[in-house]
Motif scaffolding. Structure first.
Motif, PDB file in Angstrom:
ATOM      1  N   PHE A 124       0.897  -1.217  -0.444  1.00 44.63           N
ATOM      2  CA  PHE A 124      -0.347   0.112  -0.508  1.00 44.63           C
ATOM      3  C   PHE A 124       0.581   0.950  -0.247  1.00 44.63           C
ATOM      4  O   PHE A 124       0.365   2.643  -0.914  1.00 44.63           O
ATOM      5  CB  PHE A 124      -1.245  -0.238   1.306  1.00 44.63           C
ATOM      6  N   SER A 125       2.084   1.433   0.776  1.00 42.31           N
ATOM      7  CA  SER A 125       2.864   2.921   0.848  1.00 42.31           C
ATOM      8  C   SER A 125       4.313   2.130   0.509  1.00 42.31           C
ATOM      9  O   SER A 125       5.062   3.463   0.873  1.00 42.31           O
ATOM     10  CB  SER A 125       2.881   2.695   2.099  1.00 42.31           C
ATOM     11  N   GLY A 126       4.779   1.669  -0.377  1.00 42.91           N
ATOM     12  CA  GLY A 126       5.975   1.654  -0.650  1.00 42.91           C
ATOM     13  C   GLY A 126       6.352   1.090  -1.853  1.00 42.91           C
ATOM     14  O   GLY A 126       5.273   1.047  -2.836  1.00 42.91           O
ATOM     15  N   HIS A 127       7.733   0.953  -2.364  1.00 40.46           N
ATOM     16  CA  HIS A 127       7.776   1.144  -4.009  1.00 40.46           C
ATOM     17  C   HIS A 127       7.160  -0.210  -4.584  1.00 40.46           C
ATOM     18  O   HIS A 127       6.615  -1.032  -5.771  1.00 40.46           O
ATOM     19  CB  HIS A 127       9.326   0.614  -3.998  1.00 40.46           C
ATOM     20  N   LEU A 128       6.715  -1.562  -4.489  1.00 41.60           N
ATOM     21  CA  LEU A 128       6.209  -2.459  -4.232  1.00 41.60           C
ATOM     22  C   LEU A 128       4.322  -2.593  -4.903  1.00 41.60           C
ATOM     23  O   LEU A 128       4.807  -2.764  -5.150  1.00 41.60           O
ATOM     24  CB  LEU A 128       5.739  -3.975  -3.129  1.00 41.60           C
ATOM     25  N   GLY A 129       3.604  -1.239  -3.896  1.00 41.07           N
ATOM     26  CA  GLY A 129       2.924  -0.771  -4.323  1.00 41.07           C
ATOM     27  C   GLY A 129       3.014  -0.403  -6.130  1.00 41.07           C
ATOM     28  O   GLY A 129       2.213  -0.576  -6.616  1.00 41.07           O
ATOM     29  N   VAL A 130       3.802   0.842  -6.094  1.00 40.42           N
ATOM     30  CA  VAL A 130       4.140   0.914  -7.329  1.00 40.42           C
ATOM     31  C   VAL A 130       4.231   0.615  -7.877  1.00 40.42           C
ATOM     32  O   VAL A 130       4.037   0.543  -9.304  1.00 40.42           O
ATOM     33  CB  VAL A 130       5.040   2.493  -7.068  1.00 40.42           C
ATOM     34  N   ILE A 151       9.445   1.035 -14.092  1.00 38.48           N
ATOM     35  CA  ILE A 151       9.223   0.339 -13.311  1.00 38.48           C
ATOM     36  C   ILE A 151      10.664  -0.531 -12.703  1.00 38.48           C
ATOM     37  O   ILE A 151      10.673  -1.168 -11.500  1.00 38.48           O
ATOM     38  CB  ILE A 151       7.874  -0.281 -14.054  1.00 38.48           C
ATOM     39  N   ALA A 152      11.481  -1.490 -13.701  1.00 36.88           N
ATOM     40  CA  ALA A 152      12.165  -2.603 -13.784  1.00 36.88           C
ATOM     41  C   ALA A 152      13.366  -1.655 -12.830  1.00 36.88           C
ATOM     42  O   ALA A 152      13.718  -2.693 -11.266  1.00 36.88           O
ATOM     43  CB  ALA A 152      12.910  -2.969 -14.465  1.00 36.88           C
ATOM     44  N   ALA A 153      13.465  -0.790 -12.457  1.00 32.71           N
ATOM     45  CA  ALA A 153      14.163   0.011 -11.789  1.00 32.71           C
ATOM     46  C   ALA A 153      13.937   0.364 -10.325  1.00 32.71           C
ATOM     47  O   ALA A 153      14.828   0.498  -9.563  1.00 32.71           O
ATOM     48  CB  ALA A 153      14.277   1.444 -12.710  1.00 32.71           C
ATOM     49  N   LEU A 154      13.422  -0.397  -9.950  1.00 35.01           N
ATOM     50  CA  LEU A 154      12.451  -0.134  -8.630  1.00 35.01           C
ATOM     51  C   LEU A 154      13.071  -1.003  -7.583  1.00 35.01           C
ATOM     52  O   LEU A 154      12.542  -1.626  -6.651  1.00 35.01           O
ATOM     53  CB  LEU A 154      10.274  -0.221  -8.668  1.00 35.01           C
ATOM     54  N   ARG A 155      13.413  -2.286  -8.937  1.00 36.94           N
ATOM     55  CA  ARG A 155      14.181  -3.880  -7.745  1.00 36.94           C
ATOM     56  C   ARG A 155      14.695  -3.191  -7.181  1.00 36.94           C
ATOM     57  O   ARG A 155      14.839  -4.086  -5.847  1.00 36.94           O
ATOM     58  CB  ARG A 155      13.822  -4.869  -9.172  1.00 36.94           C
ATOM     59  N   PRO A 156      15.711  -2.990  -7.570  1.00 38.80           N
ATOM     60  CA  PRO A 156      17.154  -3.037  -6.194  1.00 38.80           C
ATOM     61  C   PRO A 156      16.458  -2.470  -4.839  1.00 38.80           C
ATOM     62  O   PRO A 156      16.809  -2.575  -3.072  1.00 38.80           O
ATOM     63  CB  PRO A 156      17.822  -2.355  -6.824  1.00 38.80           C
ATOM     64  N   ALA A 157      15.368  -1.960  -4.711  1.00 36.08           N
ATOM     65  CA  ALA A 157      14.871  -1.367  -3.645  1.00 36.08           C
ATOM     66  C   ALA A 157      13.417  -1.654  -3.296  1.00 36.08           C
ATOM     67  O   ALA A 157      13.908  -2.433  -1.567  1.00 36.08           O
ATOM     68  CB  ALA A 157      14.072   0.352  -3.885  1.00 36.08           C
ATOM     69  N   ILE A 158      12.759  -2.696  -3.874  1.00 33.76           N
ATOM     70  CA  ILE A 158      12.627  -3.754  -3.199  1.00 33.76           C
ATOM     71  C   ILE A 158      12.951  -4.904  -2.950  1.00 33.76           C
ATOM     72  O   ILE A 158      13.666  -5.491  -1.221  1.00 33.76           O
ATOM     73  CB  ILE A 158      11.716  -4.450  -4.399  1.00 33.76           C
TER      74      ILE A 158
END
Length: 164
Positions: A124-130, A151-158
């Motif tokens: 709901f509130s993190g990178h995973l939701g985005v 969108i793929a660039a969010l993978r390292p944060a997750i």
């Protein structure tokens, strides 16, 4: 509406039909498109909404109006997902274009200012939701395909959240 005869029957008994629900969603979508704030190039958009701010007394919260953050729950990626789902069932091109612009803005926001109030693993509130909203929007709207790399660039944060 839901696919379950019992649920559909209960909804119809309350006066809610699939056509009525779609009409309501269209009205909401039209208002969201009308009230979006666009950048000068009309490539990104966002909305104003309620934001909780720290009050003068420690631990107190004061309601305020601010630009939406990027998260799924109460941010621009959640609005983008709603508009993309609406566009997919209704063919509304303005909703589709606004959804893509809102997702583009959400991804840019995360690159500039990562979400700090929740774990990147929060749906709901993190990178995973985005990332979820982005992946779903890309499946629904071909025009969003250009954003798959962002969108793929969010993978390292997750993935990095597992190391903490």
């Amino acid at each position: 509406m839901s696919g379950s005869p019992a649920a559909d029957s209960a909804a119809e008994a309350r006066g809610l039909t699939a056509a009525g629900a779609l009409a309501a969603a269209r009205r909401i979508g039209t208002e969201l498109c009308r009230t979006a704030f666009w950048d000068d190039e009309r490539r990104r958009c966002n909305w104003l909404g309620r934001a909780d701010r720290q009050g003068d007394v420690p631990g107190s919260v004061v309601p305020a109006t601010a630009a939406l953050e990027a998260d799924l729950y109460r941010g621009s990626s959640g609005v983008a997902l709603f508009l993309a789902e609406l566009a997919a069932v209704s063919g509304d091109e303005e909703a589709a274009a606004t959804a893509v612009a809102a997702l583009r803005r959400s991804l840019a926001y995360l690159r500039q200012q990562p979400l700090e109030r929740a774990s990147p693993l929060s749906l709901f509130s993190g990178h995973l939701g985005v990332a979820f909203a982005g992946a779903r929007i890309c499946r629904l709207l071909p025009a969003a395909g250009e954003l798959e790399a962002a969108i793929a660039a969010l993978r390292p944060a997750i993935a990095g959240a597992f190391d903490e």
